[in-house]
Design a protein around this motif. Structure first.
Motif, mmCIF file in Angstrom:
data_model
loop_
_atom_site.group_PDB
_atom_site.id
_atom_site.type_symbol
_atom_site.label_atom_id
_atom_site.label_comp_id
_atom_site.label_asym_id
_atom_site.label_seq_id
_atom_site.Cartn_x
_atom_site.Cartn_y
_atom_site.Cartn_z
ATOM 1 N N ARG A 117 0.829 -1.118 -0.081
ATOM 2 C CA ARG A 117 -0.057 -0.155 0.053
ATOM 3 C C ARG A 117 0.872 1.305 -0.128
ATOM 4 N NH1 ARG A 117 -3.991 -1.089 4.863
ATOM 5 N NH2 ARG A 117 -2.130 -1.628 6.031
ATOM 6 N N GLU A 118 2.063 1.124 -0.248
ATOM 7 C CA GLU A 118 3.096 2.046 -0.212
ATOM 8 C C GLU A 118 3.339 2.983 1.249
ATOM 9 O OE1 GLU A 118 2.810 4.905 -3.355
ATOM 10 O OE2 GLU A 118 3.237 3.281 -5.065
ATOM 11 N N GLU A 119 2.915 1.967 2.156
ATOM 12 C CA GLU A 119 3.243 2.640 3.231
ATOM 13 C C GLU A 119 4.364 2.186 3.884
ATOM 14 O OE1 GLU A 119 0.037 1.279 6.005
ATOM 15 O OE2 GLU A 119 -1.361 2.913 5.437
ATOM 16 N N ARG A 120 5.196 3.105 4.784
ATOM 17 C CA ARG A 120 6.249 2.868 5.309
ATOM 18 C C ARG A 120 6.503 1.564 6.226
ATOM 19 N NH1 ARG A 120 9.605 7.585 8.426
ATOM 20 N NH2 ARG A 120 7.527 7.516 9.448
ATOM 21 N N GLU A 121 7.437 0.399 5.526
ATOM 22 C CA GLU A 121 7.465 -0.917 6.470
ATOM 23 C C GLU A 121 8.753 -0.912 7.187
ATOM 24 O OE1 GLU A 121 5.741 -5.105 5.127
ATOM 25 O OE2 GLU A 121 7.570 -4.451 3.926
ATOM 26 N N ARG A 122 9.813 -0.584 6.803
ATOM 27 C CA ARG A 122 11.084 -0.711 7.305
ATOM 28 C C ARG A 122 11.842 0.362 6.933
ATOM 29 N NH1 ARG A 122 15.418 -4.089 5.548
ATOM 30 N NH2 ARG A 122 16.739 -5.007 7.083
ATOM 31 N N GLU A 123 12.825 0.915 7.787
ATOM 32 C CA GLU A 123 13.719 1.942 7.595
ATOM 33 C C GLU A 123 15.106 1.492 8.137
ATOM 34 O OE1 GLU A 123 12.462 6.351 6.988
ATOM 35 O OE2 GLU A 123 12.980 6.078 9.182
ATOM 36 N N ALA A 124 15.969 1.344 7.191
ATOM 37 C CA ALA A 124 17.357 1.005 7.776
ATOM 38 C C ALA A 124 18.264 2.127 7.737
ATOM 39 C CB ALA A 124 17.877 -0.247 6.751
ATOM 40 N N MET A 125 19.332 2.200 8.456
ATOM 41 C CA MET A 125 20.164 3.323 8.721
ATOM 42 C C MET A 125 21.634 3.027 8.811
ATOM 43 S SD MET A 125 18.242 5.960 11.302
ATOM 44 C CE MET A 125 16.278 6.289 10.947
ATOM 45 N N LYS A 141 1.475 -0.379 9.715
ATOM 46 C CA LYS A 141 0.362 0.853 9.140
ATOM 47 C C LYS A 141 0.944 2.090 9.640
ATOM 48 C CE LYS A 141 -3.726 -2.180 10.513
ATOM 49 N NZ LYS A 141 -4.791 -1.899 11.272
ATOM 50 N N GLY A 142 2.556 2.300 9.121
ATOM 51 C CA GLY A 142 2.864 3.520 9.230
ATOM 52 C C GLY A 142 3.408 3.740 10.443
#
Length: 215
Positions: A117-125, A141-142
């Motif tokens: 759904r183009e919602e943020r699922e995972r953010e790697a840094m 769900k964001g």
């Protein structure tokens, strides 16, 4: 009886010697194989895992859009999309990943992954700018629900932080690198409520102590 005595004994006939030798060798090979495959849990936990690259290889079906957000004529944002068909049968592009260079050194520092759904699922840094993932935020769900960090660079998380309704609820840590959590912090009203410690390495709390207000 030793192996040498067994095969030199006159009681054992030559034909039987060969049969016994084969049987013993099979047994020895089986034992050696078991030893090479089965490793202690602690040893397996300490095995090095290749850290995840902050910039994964681009898939053949992915389309990338490059952006220059600071006007220096160098790309600092890369948006990846794939083509698929929606419920109406019409072709559309869906965003699957976004990479960002936030310190303008020409290398990716943050990679965000998106669900169907183009919602943020995972953010790697990449916190130390070595091209490897150090910290990962997970979303449902964001909303951020968990963070994992690799503190010693072995490719596996050592610290886990859990959030409930957007607020810090619990921290867990593997402080000795054996693959098990041995330190817990429980938070209430934005401050540490209690601390649990595993002193004997069995994965359960042996000592509880009260927390102190967070700085």
């Amino acid at each position: 009886m030793s192996l040498e005595a067994l095969f030199s004994s006159p009681v054992v006939k030559p034909s039987k010697q060969g049969w016994l030798l084969g049987l013993v060798l099979v047994g020895l090979c089986g034992c050696a194989s078991d030893k090479s495959v089965k490793k202690p849990e602690a040893e397996q936990a300490r095995e090095h895992v290749a850290p995840e690259p902050i910039r994964p290889p681009r898939a053949a079906h992915e389309k990338v859009t490059e952006k220059d957000t600071d006007g220096d004529k160098k790309w600092d944002v890369w948006v990846y999309a794939v083509e698929e068909r929606g419920a109406d049968g019409e072709a559309r592009e869906r965003k699957v990943r976004k990479e960002m260079d936030i310190n303008w050194d020409g290398r990716v520092d943050i990679t965000t992954y998106y669900d169907a759904r183009e919602e943020r699922e995972r953010e790697a840094m990449d916190l130390d700018f070595d091209g490897k993932v150090d910290s990962v935020f997970f979303y449902e769900k964001g909303v951020n629900v968990r963070r994992e960090r690799d503190l010693n660079g072995d490719g596996k998380p050592d610290e886990w932080v859990f959030y409930e309704k957007g607020r810090l609820a619990r921290k867990e840590r593997d402080s000795n690198g054996d693959g098990r959590v041995d330190y817990w912090q429980y938070w209430e009203n934005n401050q540490i409520d209690r601390i649990g410690e595993d002193l004997d390495g069995d994965g359960t709390v042996d000592k509880w102590s009260r927390g102190t207000p967070a700085e």
